[in-house]
Design a protein around this motif. Structure first.
Motif, PDB file in Angstrom:
ATOM      1  N   UNK A  10       0.872  -1.133   0.058  1.00 27.55           N
ATOM      2  CA  UNK A  10       0.161   0.153  -0.099  1.00 27.55           C
ATOM      3  C   UNK A  10       0.760   1.185   0.099  1.00 27.55           C
ATOM      4  N   UNK A  11       0.841   2.101  -1.152  1.00 28.80           N
ATOM      5  CA  UNK A  11       1.674   3.141  -1.351  1.00 28.80           C
ATOM      6  C   UNK A  11       0.984   4.482  -0.497  1.00 28.80           C
ATOM      7  N   UNK A  12      -0.582   4.272  -0.847  1.00 33.75           N
ATOM      8  CA  UNK A  12      -1.399   5.354  -0.322  1.00 33.75           C
ATOM      9  C   UNK A  12      -2.821   4.630   0.024  1.00 33.75           C
ATOM     10  N   UNK A  13      -3.503   5.003   1.010  1.00 34.75           N
ATOM     11  CA  UNK A  13      -4.566   4.978   1.234  1.00 34.75           C
ATOM     12  C   UNK A  13      -5.259   4.081   2.384  1.00 34.75           C
ATOM     13  N   UNK A  14      -5.995   3.257   2.518  1.00 34.96           N
ATOM     14  CA  UNK A  14      -6.357   2.283   3.814  1.00 34.96           C
ATOM     15  C   UNK A  14      -7.090   1.207   3.118  1.00 34.96           C
ATOM     16  N   UNK A  15      -6.906   0.073   3.800  1.00 37.15           N
ATOM     17  CA  UNK A  15      -7.392  -1.444   3.232  1.00 37.15           C
ATOM     18  C   UNK A  15      -7.778  -1.971   4.623  1.00 37.15           C
ATOM     19  N   UNK A  16      -8.909  -2.641   4.286  1.00 41.06           N
ATOM     20  CA  UNK A  16      -9.381  -3.333   5.438  1.00 41.06           C
ATOM     21  C   UNK A  16      -9.265  -4.706   5.252  1.00 41.06           C
ATOM     22  N   UNK A  17      -8.947  -5.574   6.009  1.00 39.84           N
ATOM     23  CA  UNK A  17      -8.975  -7.208   6.283  1.00 39.84           C
ATOM     24  C   UNK A  17      -9.800  -7.586   7.050  1.00 39.84           C
ATOM     25  N   UNK A  18     -10.795  -8.421   5.975  1.00 39.63           N
ATOM     26  CA  UNK A  18     -12.173  -8.929   6.401  1.00 39.63           C
ATOM     27  C   UNK A  18     -12.230 -10.244   7.075  1.00 39.63           C
ATOM     28  N   UNK A  19     -12.962 -10.747   7.939  1.00 36.69           N
ATOM     29  CA  UNK A  19     -13.242 -11.895   8.420  1.00 36.69           C
ATOM     30  C   UNK A  19     -13.508 -12.901   7.198  1.00 36.69           C
ATOM     31  N   UNK A  20     -13.413 -14.151   7.419  1.00 38.50           N
ATOM     32  CA  UNK A  20     -13.935 -15.269   6.309  1.00 38.50           C
ATOM     33  C   UNK A  20     -15.222 -15.002   6.015  1.00 38.50           C
ATOM     34  N   UNK A  21     -16.418 -14.605   6.804  1.00 36.31           N
ATOM     35  CA  UNK A  21     -17.427 -14.191   6.249  1.00 36.31           C
ATOM     36  C   UNK A  21     -17.599 -13.104   5.466  1.00 36.31           C
ATOM     37  N   UNK A  22     -16.524 -12.023   5.626  1.00 34.88           N
ATOM     38  CA  UNK A  22     -16.570 -10.635   5.319  1.00 34.88           C
ATOM     39  C   UNK A  22     -17.546  -9.765   5.882  1.00 34.88           C
ATOM     40  N   UNK A  23     -17.884 -10.189   7.171  1.00 33.85           N
ATOM     41  CA  UNK A  23     -18.730  -9.247   7.768  1.00 33.85           C
ATOM     42  C   UNK A  23     -18.176  -8.191   8.976  1.00 33.85           C
ATOM     43  N   UNK A  24     -16.818  -8.549   9.289  1.00 34.14           N
ATOM     44  CA  UNK A  24     -16.095  -7.816  10.235  1.00 34.14           C
ATOM     45  C   UNK A  24     -14.675  -7.422   9.792  1.00 34.14           C
ATOM     46  N   UNK A  25     -14.483  -6.272  10.002  1.00 33.53           N
ATOM     47  CA  UNK A  25     -12.845  -5.929   9.934  1.00 33.53           C
ATOM     48  C   UNK A  25     -11.989  -6.364  10.870  1.00 33.53           C
ATOM     49  N   UNK A  26     -11.104  -7.019  10.523  1.00 34.39           N
ATOM     50  CA  UNK A  26      -9.954  -7.911  11.437  1.00 34.39           C
ATOM     51  C   UNK A  26      -8.779  -6.715  11.504  1.00 34.39           C
ATOM     52  N   UNK A  27      -8.601  -6.298  10.562  1.00 34.33           N
ATOM     53  CA  UNK A  27      -7.381  -5.198  10.856  1.00 34.33           C
ATOM     54  C   UNK A  27      -7.454  -4.263   9.718  1.00 34.33           C
ATOM     55  N   UNK A  28      -6.978  -2.938  10.097  1.00 31.05           N
ATOM     56  CA  UNK A  28      -6.635  -1.830   9.188  1.00 31.05           C
ATOM     57  C   UNK A  28      -5.431  -1.638   8.578  1.00 31.05           C
ATOM     58  N   UNK A  29      -5.153  -1.884   7.377  1.00 28.04           N
ATOM     59  CA  UNK A  29      -3.710  -1.528   6.823  1.00 28.04           C
ATOM     60  C   UNK A  29      -3.648  -0.205   6.425  1.00 28.04           C
ATOM     61  N   UNK A  30      -2.612   0.779   6.382  1.00 31.95           N
ATOM     62  CA  UNK A  30      -2.386   1.826   5.691  1.00 31.95           C
ATOM     63  C   UNK A  30      -0.898   1.982   5.260  1.00 31.95           C
ATOM     64  N   UNK A  31      -0.743   2.903   4.628  1.00 28.27           N
ATOM     65  CA  UNK A  31       0.483   3.421   3.640  1.00 28.27           C
ATOM     66  C   UNK A  31       1.571   2.674   4.270  1.00 28.27           C
ATOM     67  N   UNK A  32       2.350   1.871   3.307  1.00 33.14           N
ATOM     68  CA  UNK A  32       3.634   1.256   3.676  1.00 33.14           C
ATOM     69  C   UNK A  32       3.238  -0.156   4.482  1.00 33.14           C
ATOM     70  N   UNK A  33       2.188  -0.525   4.569  1.00 35.02           N
ATOM     71  CA  UNK A  33       1.903  -1.718   5.180  1.00 35.02           C
ATOM     72  C   UNK A  33       1.838  -2.861   3.753  1.00 35.02           C
ATOM     73  N   UNK A  34       1.692  -3.985   4.135  1.00 32.05           N
ATOM     74  CA  UNK A  34       1.495  -4.989   2.892  1.00 32.05           C
ATOM     75  C   UNK A  34       0.519  -6.109   3.119  1.00 32.05           C
ATOM     76  N   UNK A  35       0.151  -6.925   2.227  1.00 31.76           N
ATOM     77  CA  UNK A  35      -0.505  -8.332   2.376  1.00 31.76           C
ATOM     78  C   UNK A  35      -0.548  -9.167   1.271  1.00 31.76           C
ATOM     79  N   UNK A  36      -0.623 -10.431   1.236  1.00 29.04           N
ATOM     80  CA  UNK A  36      -0.751 -11.346   0.425  1.00 29.04           C
ATOM     81  C   UNK A  36       0.599 -11.736   0.177  1.00 29.04           C
ATOM     82  N   UNK A  37       1.479 -11.538   0.934  1.00 31.09           N
ATOM     83  CA  UNK A  37       2.833 -12.152   0.805  1.00 31.09           C
ATOM     84  C   UNK A  37       3.123 -13.524   0.981  1.00 31.09           C
ATOM     85  N   UNK A  38       2.098 -14.410   1.569  1.00 32.75           N
ATOM     86  CA  UNK A  38       2.245 -15.823   1.824  1.00 32.75           C
ATOM     87  C   UNK A  38       2.015 -16.357   0.207  1.00 32.75           C
ATOM     88  N   UNK A  39       1.210 -15.515  -0.889  1.00 33.96           N
ATOM     89  CA  UNK A  39       1.182 -16.104  -2.005  1.00 33.96           C
ATOM     90  C   UNK A  39       2.423 -16.410  -2.712  1.00 33.96           C
TER      91      UNK A  39
END
Length: 87
Positions: A4-33
């Protein structure tokens, strides 16, 4: 992997009804892939306008061919992932 270079992303629960984590600038996700072939564990959604950089496995492989000394760095990075498990 998404960086994430700019902005805010929400990580959602498996049922996509709850925000588990808020990621912002300089955060990353999907590294496991980058390290294992596995089904996606969570969903992510943009909460604001985002500028996101993508690093996919073929691109990472090309980088490591050109700069093989970075392989151990990326492997360590993967093992330090929030979701990595050697089981």
């Amino acid at each position: 992997m998404y960086i994430i270079a700019q902005g805010t992303v929400h990580m959602l629960s498996p049922n996509e009804k709850k925000v588990l984590c808020v990621l912002e600038q300089d955060s990353y996700f999907g590294e496991l892939s980058l390290y294992v072939n596995t089904k996606r564990l969570t969903s992510f959604v943009s909460a604001t306008f985002c500028l996101i950089y993508i690093l996919d496995r073929p691109t990472l492989n090309n980088i490591l061919k050109a700069f093989p000394h970075l392989d151990s760095t990326f492997r360590r990075f993967g093992k330090e992932s929030r979701f990595f498990s050697e089981s």
